[in-house]
Design a protein around this motif. Structure first.
Motif, short mmCIF file in Angstrom:
data_model
loop_
_atom_site.label_atom_id
_atom_site.label_comp_id
_atom_site.label_asym_id
_atom_site.label_seq_id
_atom_site.Cartn_x
_atom_site.Cartn_y
_atom_site.Cartn_z
N PHE A 1 0.84 -1.20 0.00
CA PHE A 1 0.00 0.00 0.00
C PHE A 1 0.87 1.25 0.00
O PHE A 1 1.94 1.27 0.63
CB PHE A 1 -0.86 0.05 1.27
N ALA B 1 -3.85 0.79 -2.95
CA ALA B 1 -3.51 -0.63 -2.85
C ALA B 1 -2.95 -1.08 -4.18
O ALA B 1 -3.46 -0.69 -5.24
CB ALA B 1 -4.77 -1.44 -2.51
N ILE C 1 -3.17 -2.32 7.77
CA ILE C 1 -2.42 -2.93 6.66
C ILE C 1 -1.86 -4.29 7.07
O ILE C 1 -2.03 -5.28 6.33
CB ILE C 1 -1.33 -1.98 6.13
N VAL D 1 -8.93 2.06 3.74
CA VAL D 1 -8.25 0.83 3.32
C VAL D 1 -9.22 -0.09 2.57
O VAL D 1 -8.93 -0.61 1.50
CB VAL D 1 -7.63 0.10 4.53
#
Ligand code: NPG
Length: 368
Positions: free
Chosen positions: A6, A36, A73, A104
């Motif tokens: 990421f 991403a 993450i 995310v």
């Protein structure tokens, strides 16, 4: 879907004019973008809507970056398949931080949908190809200044005006706008600035036939909103209080809200935002999509969400130039008071590399 890593990218976006609410004044946005990257080179973008300071909610952008870096993450990279639906399981073990989680999850959802060639709008169940645009008008120094701003937005074609209010700036500005512009679609947003003791004062807004009164009381005062709803005629709309689909069901059941502002960042992402939409639709409660001064990345995803069937009121999905001189994507432009729903795969827009480079203040790469 295998994710190789990421990028966390911070950008500084100056606002075209200061934006004043009951909890502060925004002059620029310090935005955290999450990108991403998958094994086969696809990428997906998510925008974290947390402000610089924890004034709208407990989240703030530096804190969100830290939670994403240290907890979210690693949770994603520990999964065999970085699927946006599956990450909700490890994310649920991490308490709070919905805006960080939303950024995310949206980056993963965008990547997954780009690989599948499916627009986010189609994936969420959109039924429209354009959505009516409302606009949020901040607290101003004077009523003439407010009237000038509202006149400008109406001239641009906005179909609904939302006025920020607070004690000392409420009945008179609303009266002035109603008297000057007639029966336009008009609503107010207090951002939790009042208490139940202000009920009789807030009832003075009733004669102005507002669409709704947004979040008059503190976000955890559900009982207070249910009590207030018995004392004012203007429909109550909750924003900060609705942190999940369950919170929406509870507020509706307790009579605390009759309209809901859906903000994906506030509820942890677009998947939970759709659940809030569905719970409200099942209860006959109209919804609309709120805004957090997003760039074109978040704006694109919000416009897709605003195309769902239950979104029957204009949202805070304004044109890019409401807030930014130059957006990091192709600008969203008002056409007959509407914004077109992106038709490309995923969120359907891409940051312009030059525009992004111009506003980038930091970038970091986090890999497996
Ligand atoms: O159009 C927009 O994106 C902003 C809409 C808006 O008024 N957002 C408000 C809100 O409380 O809903 C807000 C402003 C500043 C910071 C957070 C939230």
């Amino acid at each position: 879907m295998k994710v190789t890593g990421f990028e966390l990218r911070r950008i500084a976006m100056p606002l075209v004019s200061p934006f004043r609410t009951s909890f502060g004044v925004e002059h620029d946005r310090d935005v955290l973008l999450v990108r991403a990257v998958t094994e086969d080179g696809a990428e997906g973008w998510g925008e974290c809507v947390a402000m610089s300071e924890p004034l709208y909610s407990s989240e703030y952008v530096d804190g969100a970056a830290e939670v994403i870096r240290r907890f979210l993450i690693p949770a994603v990279l520990s999964l065999p398949d970085a699927d946006p639906y599956q990450v909700e399981v490890p994310f649920a073990k991490i308490k709070g931080h919905p805006m960080a989680k939303a950024a995310v999850q949206t980056a993963l959802l965008d990547a997954k949908l780009r690989i599948a060639g499916m627009p986010l709008a189609a994936h969420l169940g959109a039924v429209r190809d354009r959505v009516p645009a409302g606009v949020s008008v901040g607290i101003m120094d004077s009523i003439p200044e407010l009237l000038e701003a509202v006149e400008g937005y109406l001239a641009e074609g906005y179909l609904r005006i939302k006025l920020k209010i607070q004690p000392g700036w409420d009945v008179e500005p609303v009266r002035a706008v109603r008297e000057r512009f007639g029966d336009i679609l008009l609503q107010v947003d207090a951002n939790t600035a009042y208490t139940l003791a202000d009920a009789r004062h807030l009832a003075k807004l009733d004669p102005f036939e507002l669409l709704l009164m947004e979040q008059p009381l503190p976000e955890d005062d559900i009982r207070g909103h249910a009590e207030l709803a018995k004392q004012v005629r203007t429909p109550i709309c909750l924003d900060e209080s609705i942190t999940s689909a369950r919170a929406a069901a509870d507020a509706i059941a307790l009579g605390a809200t009759s309209v809901v502002n859906i903000k994906p960042g506030r509820v942890g992402g677009y998947l939970e935002a759709r659940r809030v939409h569905d719970v409200c639709a099942a209860n006959g409660v109209p919804v609309w999509v709120g805004g957090m001064l997003e760039t074109g990345i978040g704006r694109a995803a919000n416009v897709a969400l605003a195309a769902l069937p239950g979104c029957v009121l204009p949202g805070d999905t304004s044109a890019s130039d409401r807030y930014f001189r130059r957006d990091i994507t192709a600008p969203f432009v008002l056409a007959d008071g509407h914004l077109a729903v992106p038709t490309g795969p995923g969120v359907g827009v891409d940051p312009d590399p030059d525009a992004l480079a111009e506003v980038t203040t930091a970038t970091e790469w986090i890999a497996r």
